[in-house]
Enzyme design. Structure first.
Site, mmCIF file in Angstrom:
data_model
loop_
_atom_site.group_PDB
_atom_site.id
_atom_site.type_symbol
_atom_site.label_atom_id
_atom_site.label_comp_id
_atom_site.label_asym_id
_atom_site.label_seq_id
_atom_site.Cartn_x
_atom_site.Cartn_y
_atom_site.Cartn_z
ATOM 1 N N LYS A 58 0.846 -1.203 0.000
ATOM 2 C CA LYS A 58 0.000 0.000 0.000
ATOM 3 C C LYS A 58 0.884 1.255 0.000
ATOM 4 O O LYS A 58 0.647 2.197 -0.758
ATOM 5 C CB LYS A 58 -0.935 -0.007 1.222
ATOM 6 C CG LYS A 58 -2.053 -1.045 1.098
ATOM 7 C CD LYS A 58 -2.801 -1.276 2.401
ATOM 8 C CE LYS A 58 -3.747 -2.474 2.264
ATOM 9 N NZ LYS A 58 -4.414 -2.839 3.519
ATOM 10 N N GLN A 102 -4.322 -1.645 9.781
ATOM 11 C CA GLN A 102 -4.237 -2.974 9.157
ATOM 12 C C GLN A 102 -4.810 -4.041 10.094
ATOM 13 O O GLN A 102 -4.436 -4.124 11.253
ATOM 14 C CB GLN A 102 -2.766 -3.284 8.813
ATOM 15 C CG GLN A 102 -2.572 -4.559 8.024
ATOM 16 C CD GLN A 102 -3.225 -4.520 6.639
ATOM 17 O OE1 GLN A 102 -3.114 -3.541 5.915
ATOM 18 N NE2 GLN A 102 -3.924 -5.582 6.295
ATOM 19 N N ASP A 125 -11.030 2.617 4.356
ATOM 20 C CA ASP A 125 -11.272 1.167 4.275
ATOM 21 C C ASP A 125 -12.780 0.876 4.178
ATOM 22 O O ASP A 125 -13.175 -0.247 3.869
ATOM 23 C CB ASP A 125 -10.694 0.450 5.509
ATOM 24 C CG ASP A 125 -9.359 -0.230 5.208
ATOM 25 O OD1 ASP A 125 -9.085 -0.488 4.019
ATOM 26 O OD2 ASP A 125 -8.618 -0.517 6.159
#
Ligand code: NAD
Length: 297
Positions: A58, A102, A125
């Site tokens: 990412k 994460q 997200d």
């Protein structure tokens, strides 16, 4: 007479390259207008191997596309309150457009609390209840990156979905559930009739055999086999499982949820693993971060 179809590969490299090119161009357009680069802040708690890999790619993609990125690494023993404070600081930082933590997190930290602490305007997200609620209601929202990436893939390869029967295997908040909502929504690559299957589904093979589109997102390598798929189906493999493999340098191979060898000859379109949905997920995250920056400016 049997119906033979020519299988075509939904190549994540091709589709994600197109998305990335589009995003990089839009970042340049912003710069030409004097607007700042989108800024993604990622938090990694602990040193899980797969999470390290995902976060690294990412951050690398941010660099490639001209985004700013910040990676905050925290020790696996970090307590929940400390993590929430870090998120709050990023919420309050006007320079940060998108925040991602994460997953999975160490057991002593509540994922739900973490997700709810990220401000909905920075929830790239798309896991915050506000984002999910907006998605369900068909309002503009951050869409979880993996299902969003799959929608972008359907669009890239112009795969018709309207009126089709889609079977989604898996009902997680990250993949299966939002995927089922998107495919049933009134969108150019939605409008499907959707069946959601899960670990308690009794007659799964009966259902997959009726499907025009199958999204396999359960995390069981090679679960979907050729005898479970009708001729001409579109098959999307979300699964990523590390399977021990002594012949590989890293000691493991990445396996999808689809037994490619038996399913590919029956399908009209199929995603490979690796090189399929995983690449789209990162492209979709970048789209969300760019959208967050656009909304903030
Ligand atoms: P999860 O464990 O949260 O959910 C799995 C789902 O599968 C559950 O809803 C469960 O009910 C269902 N399931 C389990 N066994 C089943 C069975 N035998 N029959 C039918 N349904 C069954 O997993 P997740 O986070 O949704 O991820 C699923 C897979 O996708 C994993 O392999 C994960 O690594 C992968 N993944 C890939 C990407 C990507 O970018 N490609 C992103 C996220 C997750």
């Amino acid at each position: 007479m049997p119906y033979f179809c020519a299988m075509q590969l939904m190549d994540g490299k091709l589709a994600s390259a197109a998305i990335k090119q589009k995003v990089a161009q839009l970042v340049q357009t912003r710069a030409a207008k004097g607007l700042k680069a989108p800024h993604l802040a990622a938090i990694l708690v602990g040193t899980d191997g797969a999470s390290e890999t995902y976060v690294a790619s990412k951050v690398k993609t941010c660099e490639e596309l001209g985004f700013q990125s910040t990676l905050l690494r925290l020790d696996a023993s970090t307590d929940e309150a400390t993590l929430l404070q870090h998120i709050q600081q990023l919420n309050d930082n006007p320079d940060v457009d998108g925040i991602l933590v994460q997953l999975p997190l160490p057991k002593h930290i509540s994922e739900a609390k973490v997700i709810e602490t990220i401000h909905p305007s920075k929830d790239v997200d798309g896991f915050h209840p506000v984002s999910v609620g907006r998605l369900v209601q068909g309002l503009e929202s951050f869409i979880p990156a993996t299902p969003y990436g799959i929608m972008l893939m359907l669009e890239h390869f112009q795969i018709p979905t309207t009126g089709k029967h889609a079977v989604v295997i898996g009902r997680s908040n990250i993949v299966g559930r939002p995927m089922s909502i998107l495919l049933s929504s009134q969108l150019p690559y939605g409008n499907c009739t959707v069946t959601v299957c899960h670990s308690k589904t009794a007659n799964l093979k009966e259902l997959t055999l009726q499907a025009d589109i199958i999204v396999a997102a359960l995390g069981r390598p090679g679960f979907l086999t050729g005898d479970m798929v009708k001729e001409g189906a579109v098959v999307i493999d979300v699964g990523i499982t590390r399977v021990p493999d002594a012949s590989k340098k890293k000691g493991f191979a990445i396996k999808g949820d689809v037994d490619f060898e038996s399913v590919a000859p029956k399908s009209s379109w199929i995603t490979p693993v690796p090189g399929g949905v995983g690449l789209m997920t990162i492209g979709a995250l970048m789209m969300n971060t760019l959208a967050a920056a656009e909304r903030r400016s």
